[in-house]
Design a protein around this motif. Structure first.
Motif, PDB file in Angstrom:
ATOM      1  N   THR A  43     -79.578  45.180  31.016  1.00 47.63           N
ATOM      2  CA  THR A  43     -79.965  46.584  31.115  1.00 47.63           C
ATOM      3  C   THR A  43     -79.609  47.166  32.483  1.00 47.63           C
ATOM      4  O   THR A  43     -78.995  48.230  32.567  1.00 47.63           O
ATOM      5  CB  THR A  43     -81.477  46.741  30.849  1.00 47.63           C
ATOM      6  OG1 THR A  43     -81.779  46.165  29.578  1.00 47.63           O
ATOM      7  CG2 THR A  43     -81.885  48.202  30.846  1.00 47.63           C
ATOM      8  N   ILE A  44     -79.963  46.477  33.544  1.00 50.94           N
ATOM      9  CA  ILE A  44     -79.717  46.990  34.890  1.00 50.94           C
ATOM     10  C   ILE A  44     -78.221  47.001  35.192  1.00 50.94           C
ATOM     11  O   ILE A  44     -77.735  47.896  35.888  1.00 50.94           O
ATOM     12  CB  ILE A  44     -80.539  46.198  35.929  1.00 50.94           C
ATOM     13  CG1 ILE A  44     -82.030  46.525  35.721  1.00 50.94           C
ATOM     14  CG2 ILE A  44     -80.098  46.527  37.351  1.00 50.94           C
ATOM     15  CD1 ILE A  44     -82.991  45.692  36.525  1.00 50.94           C
ATOM     16  N   THR A  45     -77.481  46.054  34.642  1.00 52.41           N
ATOM     17  CA  THR A  45     -76.034  46.036  34.842  1.00 52.41           C
ATOM     18  C   THR A  45     -75.382  47.314  34.320  1.00 52.41           C
ATOM     19  O   THR A  45     -74.401  47.794  34.897  1.00 52.41           O
ATOM     20  CB  THR A  45     -75.410  44.789  34.171  1.00 52.41           C
ATOM     21  OG1 THR A  45     -75.947  43.622  34.812  1.00 52.41           O
ATOM     22  CG2 THR A  45     -73.906  44.771  34.319  1.00 52.41           C
ATOM     23  N   THR A  46     -75.942  47.914  33.275  1.00 52.84           N
ATOM     24  CA  THR A  46     -75.363  49.156  32.743  1.00 52.84           C
ATOM     25  C   THR A  46     -75.392  50.270  33.784  1.00 52.84           C
ATOM     26  O   THR A  46     -74.545  51.161  33.746  1.00 52.84           O
ATOM     27  CB  THR A  46     -76.073  49.643  31.465  1.00 52.84           C
ATOM     28  OG1 THR A  46     -77.425  49.981  31.765  1.00 52.84           O
ATOM     29  CG2 THR A  46     -76.026  48.618  30.358  1.00 52.84           C
ATOM     30  N   PHE A  47     -76.341  50.222  34.714  1.00 53.17           N
ATOM     31  CA  PHE A  47     -76.424  51.251  35.751  1.00 53.17           C
ATOM     32  C   PHE A  47     -75.317  51.111  36.788  1.00 53.17           C
ATOM     33  O   PHE A  47     -75.062  52.026  37.550  1.00 53.17           O
ATOM     34  CB  PHE A  47     -77.780  51.229  36.457  1.00 53.17           C
ATOM     35  CG  PHE A  47     -78.951  51.466  35.546  1.00 53.17           C
ATOM     36  CD1 PHE A  47     -78.923  52.445  34.568  1.00 53.17           C
ATOM     37  CD2 PHE A  47     -80.104  50.707  35.666  1.00 53.17           C
ATOM     38  CE1 PHE A  47     -79.997  52.664  33.728  1.00 53.17           C
ATOM     39  CE2 PHE A  47     -81.192  50.925  34.828  1.00 53.17           C
ATOM     40  CZ  PHE A  47     -81.137  51.900  33.859  1.00 53.17           C
ATOM     41  N   THR A  48     -74.672  49.943  36.846  1.00 52.04           N
ATOM     42  CA  THR A  48     -73.642  49.704  37.851  1.00 52.04           C
ATOM     43  C   THR A  48     -72.234  50.029  37.346  1.00 52.04           C
ATOM     44  O   THR A  48     -71.297  50.036  38.138  1.00 52.04           O
ATOM     45  CB  THR A  48     -73.667  48.232  38.331  1.00 52.04           C
ATOM     46  OG1 THR A  48     -73.330  47.376  37.234  1.00 52.04           O
ATOM     47  CG2 THR A  48     -75.030  47.865  38.885  1.00 52.04           C
ATOM     48  N   ILE A 122     -87.240  48.028  39.425  1.00 56.17           N
ATOM     49  CA  ILE A 122     -85.950  48.732  39.427  1.00 56.17           C
ATOM     50  C   ILE A 122     -85.818  49.588  38.170  1.00 56.17           C
ATOM     51  O   ILE A 122     -85.439  50.759  38.243  1.00 56.17           O
ATOM     52  CB  ILE A 122     -84.781  47.727  39.539  1.00 56.17           C
ATOM     53  CG1 ILE A 122     -84.775  47.106  40.944  1.00 56.17           C
ATOM     54  CG2 ILE A 122     -83.445  48.398  39.238  1.00 56.17           C
ATOM     55  CD1 ILE A 122     -83.823  45.916  41.081  1.00 56.17           C
ATOM     56  N   LEU A 123     -86.131  49.014  37.019  1.00 47.31           N
ATOM     57  CA  LEU A 123     -86.024  49.746  35.755  1.00 47.31           C
ATOM     58  C   LEU A 123     -87.007  50.912  35.706  1.00 47.31           C
ATOM     59  O   LEU A 123     -86.662  52.019  35.291  1.00 47.31           O
ATOM     60  CB  LEU A 123     -86.257  48.796  34.575  1.00 47.31           C
ATOM     61  CG  LEU A 123     -85.944  49.321  33.190  1.00 47.31           C
ATOM     62  CD1 LEU A 123     -84.511  49.811  33.082  1.00 47.31           C
ATOM     63  CD2 LEU A 123     -86.226  48.251  32.143  1.00 47.31           C
ATOM     64  N   THR A 124     -88.219  50.686  36.184  1.00 42.77           N
ATOM     65  CA  THR A 124     -89.228  51.750  36.207  1.00 42.77           C
ATOM     66  C   THR A 124     -88.793  52.876  37.140  1.00 42.77           C
ATOM     67  O   THR A 124     -88.906  54.054  36.797  1.00 42.77           O
ATOM     68  CB  THR A 124     -90.598  51.196  36.651  1.00 42.77           C
ATOM     69  OG1 THR A 124     -90.985  50.168  35.747  1.00 42.77           O
ATOM     70  CG2 THR A 124     -91.661  52.274  36.659  1.00 42.77           C
TER      71      THR A 124
END
Length: 145
Positions: A43-48, A122-124
Motif C-alpha cells: 500500500t505505501i509503495t503505491t505512494f512512491t 504513515i498510512l493514517t
C-alpha cells in the motif's frame, strides 16, 4: 442438514441476498504481523510511484494557495479521495474494503510490532492529508524488509 444459524440469509444494501456460508468463505484471513507488513509494503509503495506522488504533491500545492485557516480541511478534502484511489485497490487485494477499515485492522496488530505501528502512522497521516516525505517512506520500506 444445516443448522438454523447456517441457513440464515443476510440482505445486502442493493437487495441481493447472500447466505452466511458464502460470506464466511469470502472473509479475509486474520490479521497477523506478517500480513500487516505485506499490506503496508504494498500500500505505501503505491505512494512512491512517480505519477501517484505527483498527484499528492499537486493536491498539497493547491491547498497551500488557500488561507491558512482553510488549509487543513482542504488537505483532507483533496487528499483523502486520492489516497483512497491509490490505496484502495491494493487493500482490496487483501480483502480489505477501504482505507479506514484497513487502518483499523492494522492498528490492532500495530500494538505487537513497532514497524507495523510506524506503517500505520504513515498510512493514517496520508489518509488525513499529511503524507510523509519520500525519505521517511524509503527508510520505512527498507526497515520493513
Amino acid at each position: 442438514e444445516r443448522s438454523l444459524l447456517a441457513s440464515i440469509v443476510f440482505e445486502v444494501g442493493d437487495g441481493r441476498q447472500v447466505d452466511d456460508k458464502k460470506m464466511a468463505q469470502q472473509a479475509p484471513p486474520p490479521m497477523t504481523v506478517d500480513r500487516a507488513k505485506a499490506i503496508l509494503r504494498d500500500t505505501i509503495t503505491t505512494f512512491t510511484v512517480p505519477e501517484n506522488r505527483a498527484r499528492l504533491q499537486q493536491a498539497i500545492a493547491e491547498t497551500l494557495q488557500l488561507p491558512p485557516e482553510q488549509q487543513a480541511m482542504a488537505r483532507m478534502q483533496k487528499l483523502i479521495p486520492i489516497v483512497t484511489q491509490l490505496a484502495g485497490p491494493k487493500l482490496a487485494e487483501y480483502s480489505i474494503p477501504n482505507v479506514m477499515v484497513g487502518v483499523m485492522q492494522l492498528q490492532q496488530v500495530a500494538q505487537q510490532d513497532p514497524i507495523v505501528s510506524e506503517g500505520v502512522r504513515i498510512l493514517t497521516a496520508a489518509s488525513m492529508g499529511n503524507p510523509v516525505d519520500d525519505g521517511q517512506i524509503a527508510d520505512f520500506l527498507r526497515r520493513l524488509g
